[in-house]
Design a protein around this motif. Structure first.
Motif, mmCIF file in Angstrom:
data_model
loop_
_atom_site.group_PDB
_atom_site.id
_atom_site.type_symbol
_atom_site.label_atom_id
_atom_site.label_comp_id
_atom_site.label_asym_id
_atom_site.label_seq_id
_atom_site.Cartn_x
_atom_site.Cartn_y
_atom_site.Cartn_z
ATOM 1 N N LEU A 30 -6.099 39.669 0.927
ATOM 2 C CA LEU A 30 -6.878 41.718 1.245
ATOM 3 C C LEU A 30 -5.472 41.735 2.195
ATOM 4 C CD1 LEU A 30 -9.113 43.500 1.016
ATOM 5 C CD2 LEU A 30 -9.935 42.128 2.901
ATOM 6 N N MET A 31 -5.646 41.213 2.790
ATOM 7 C CA MET A 31 -3.886 41.038 3.757
ATOM 8 C C MET A 31 -3.040 41.473 3.388
ATOM 9 S SD MET A 31 -3.499 41.165 7.507
ATOM 10 C CE MET A 31 -4.088 40.077 8.174
ATOM 11 N N VAL A 32 -1.988 40.817 2.166
ATOM 12 C CA VAL A 32 -2.047 41.043 1.483
ATOM 13 C C VAL A 32 -1.566 42.941 1.036
ATOM 14 C CG1 VAL A 32 -0.123 40.514 -0.771
ATOM 15 C CG2 VAL A 32 -0.768 39.356 1.172
ATOM 16 N N GLU A 33 -2.725 42.970 1.243
ATOM 17 C CA GLU A 33 -3.338 44.103 -0.246
ATOM 18 C C GLU A 33 -2.936 45.387 0.877
ATOM 19 O OE1 GLU A 33 -7.212 46.301 -1.738
ATOM 20 O OE2 GLU A 33 -6.727 44.215 -2.852
ATOM 21 N N TYR A 34 -3.468 44.973 1.974
ATOM 22 C CA TYR A 34 -3.731 46.120 3.123
ATOM 23 C C TYR A 34 -2.073 46.394 3.705
ATOM 24 C CZ TYR A 34 -8.514 46.973 4.218
ATOM 25 O OH TYR A 34 -9.600 47.188 4.139
ATOM 26 N N CYS A 52 -12.237 27.713 3.516
ATOM 27 C CA CYS A 52 -11.128 27.414 2.482
ATOM 28 C C CYS A 52 -10.675 28.708 1.826
ATOM 29 C CB CYS A 52 -10.559 26.661 2.232
ATOM 30 S SG CYS A 52 -9.969 24.896 2.998
ATOM 31 N N GLU A 53 -12.026 28.751 0.518
ATOM 32 C CA GLU A 53 -12.171 30.283 -0.095
ATOM 33 C C GLU A 53 -11.746 31.552 1.090
ATOM 34 O OE1 GLU A 53 -15.145 29.707 -3.034
ATOM 35 O OE2 GLU A 53 -14.431 27.527 -3.285
ATOM 36 N N TYR A 54 -13.035 31.191 1.609
ATOM 37 C CA TYR A 54 -13.276 32.658 2.274
ATOM 38 C C TYR A 54 -11.063 32.803 2.826
ATOM 39 C CZ TYR A 54 -14.677 35.950 6.044
ATOM 40 O OH TYR A 54 -14.940 37.417 6.329
ATOM 41 N N ARG A 55 -10.822 31.760 3.215
ATOM 42 C CA ARG A 55 -9.556 31.909 4.100
ATOM 43 C C ARG A 55 -8.109 32.611 2.765
ATOM 44 N NH1 ARG A 55 -6.353 27.037 6.433
ATOM 45 N NH2 ARG A 55 -6.577 26.797 4.192
ATOM 46 N N VAL A 56 -8.591 32.151 1.825
ATOM 47 C CA VAL A 56 -7.735 32.663 0.577
ATOM 48 C C VAL A 56 -7.915 33.869 0.482
ATOM 49 C CG1 VAL A 56 -6.944 32.586 -1.827
ATOM 50 C CG2 VAL A 56 -7.290 30.235 -0.232
ATOM 51 N N ALA A 57 -9.501 34.803 0.838
ATOM 52 C CA ALA A 57 -9.661 35.923 0.095
ATOM 53 C C ALA A 57 -8.862 36.912 1.646
ATOM 54 C CB ALA A 57 -11.034 36.134 -0.071
ATOM 55 N N LEU A 58 -9.236 36.397 2.420
ATOM 56 C CA LEU A 58 -8.367 36.991 3.617
ATOM 57 C C LEU A 58 -6.967 36.962 3.777
ATOM 58 C CD1 LEU A 58 -10.481 35.534 6.490
ATOM 59 C CD2 LEU A 58 -10.851 38.186 5.484
ATOM 60 N N THR A 106 -6.671 45.729 9.493
ATOM 61 C CA THR A 106 -5.837 44.614 9.112
ATOM 62 C C THR A 106 -6.026 43.567 10.910
ATOM 63 O OG1 THR A 106 -3.863 45.857 8.384
ATOM 64 C CG2 THR A 106 -3.131 44.089 9.696
ATOM 65 N N SER A 107 -6.273 44.697 12.108
ATOM 66 C CA SER A 107 -6.034 44.172 13.035
ATOM 67 C C SER A 107 -7.189 43.072 12.970
ATOM 68 C CB SER A 107 -6.242 44.772 14.140
ATOM 69 O OG SER A 107 -6.307 44.475 15.201
ATOM 70 N N TRP A 108 -8.621 43.964 12.197
ATOM 71 C CA TRP A 108 -9.803 42.975 12.510
ATOM 72 C C TRP A 108 -9.492 41.457 11.136
ATOM 73 C CZ3 TRP A 108 -12.567 42.274 7.661
ATOM 74 C CH2 TRP A 108 -13.983 41.493 7.961
ATOM 75 N N LEU A 109 -8.174 41.513 10.316
ATOM 76 C CA LEU A 109 -8.555 40.965 8.822
ATOM 77 C C LEU A 109 -7.883 39.044 9.901
ATOM 78 C CD1 LEU A 109 -7.712 43.117 6.365
ATOM 79 C CD2 LEU A 109 -9.817 41.228 6.529
ATOM 80 N N GLU A 110 -7.064 40.095 10.727
ATOM 81 C CA GLU A 110 -6.070 39.157 11.791
ATOM 82 C C GLU A 110 -7.060 38.276 12.499
ATOM 83 O OE1 GLU A 110 -3.298 41.193 13.521
ATOM 84 O OE2 GLU A 110 -1.723 41.446 11.259
ATOM 85 N N GLU A 111 -8.308 39.018 13.381
ATOM 86 C CA GLU A 111 -9.167 38.617 14.201
ATOM 87 C C GLU A 111 -9.903 37.171 13.541
ATOM 88 O OE1 GLU A 111 -11.618 41.429 15.975
ATOM 89 O OE2 GLU A 111 -9.315 41.965 16.949
ATOM 90 N N GLU A 112 -10.485 38.240 12.169
ATOM 91 C CA GLU A 112 -11.176 36.909 10.902
ATOM 92 C C GLU A 112 -10.234 35.743 10.635
ATOM 93 O OE1 GLU A 112 -14.877 36.648 9.160
ATOM 94 O OE2 GLU A 112 -14.196 38.144 10.881
#
Length: 121
Positions: free
Chosen positions: A23-27, A14-20, A98-104
Motif C-alpha cells: 500500500l505504501m508503494v502504491e501511495y 507479517c502478512e499485514y506488514r507486507v500488505a502495508l 502515507t504518514s499514517w501508513l508509516e506509523e502503522e
C-alpha cells in the motif's frame, strides 16, 4: 504463551506488514503522479503566458482581438489554477495517508519483534 499460539499471530502480523508495504508503494506512486501532473499544468500555464505575451507585443493584432484573447487566457489560467488546487488537495491527503501508513508499519514491526522475542523464550 505457547509457540503454537504465537506462530499464527506472528504470521498474521507479517502478512499485514507486507500488505502495508504494498500500500505504501502504491501511495508513493500516486503521490509522484500527482506531483508530475501539477508540474505539467504549471508548464502549460507558463507556455500559455509566453504565447500570450508574444501576441500582446504583436502590433498587427486589433485591440478587440487582444481583449478576447485576454479573456480566454484569464479563463484558461483560472481552470489551471483550479486543477492545481484539486491536485494539491489530493496530494496532501495522500501524504497524510502515507504518514499514517508509516506509523502503522512502525507499530507492526514492534509487535513482530515482541512476538518473536516471546516465542524465543
Amino acid at each position: 504463551m505457547e509457540a503454537q499460539t504465537l506462530q499464527p499471530m506472528l504470521s498474521m502480523y507479517c502478512e499485514y506488514r507486507v500488505a502495508l508495504k504494498k500500500l505504501m508503494v502504491e501511495y508513493q506512486a500516486r503521490i509522484h503522479a500527482f506531483g508530475e501532473e501539477i508540474r505539467k499544468v504549471q508548464l502549460e500555464v507558463q507556455q500559455a503566458e509566453t504565447e500570450f505575451t508574444i501576441l500582446l507585443e504583436d502590433e498587427e493584432i486589433p485591440n478587440s482581438q487582444l481583449e478576447l484573447l485576454s479573456k480566454e487566457f484569464w479563463l484558461f489560467s483560472q481552470r489551471c489554477e483550479q486543477r492545481i488546487l484539486k491536485l494539491d488537495m489530493f496530494l496532501k491527503k495522500m501524504e497524510g495517508d502515507t504518514s499514517w501508513l508509516e506509523e502503522e508499519e512502525e507499530e507492526i514491526e514492534y509487535l513482530i519483534m515482541r512476538v518473536a522475542r516471546t516465542e524465543d523464550r
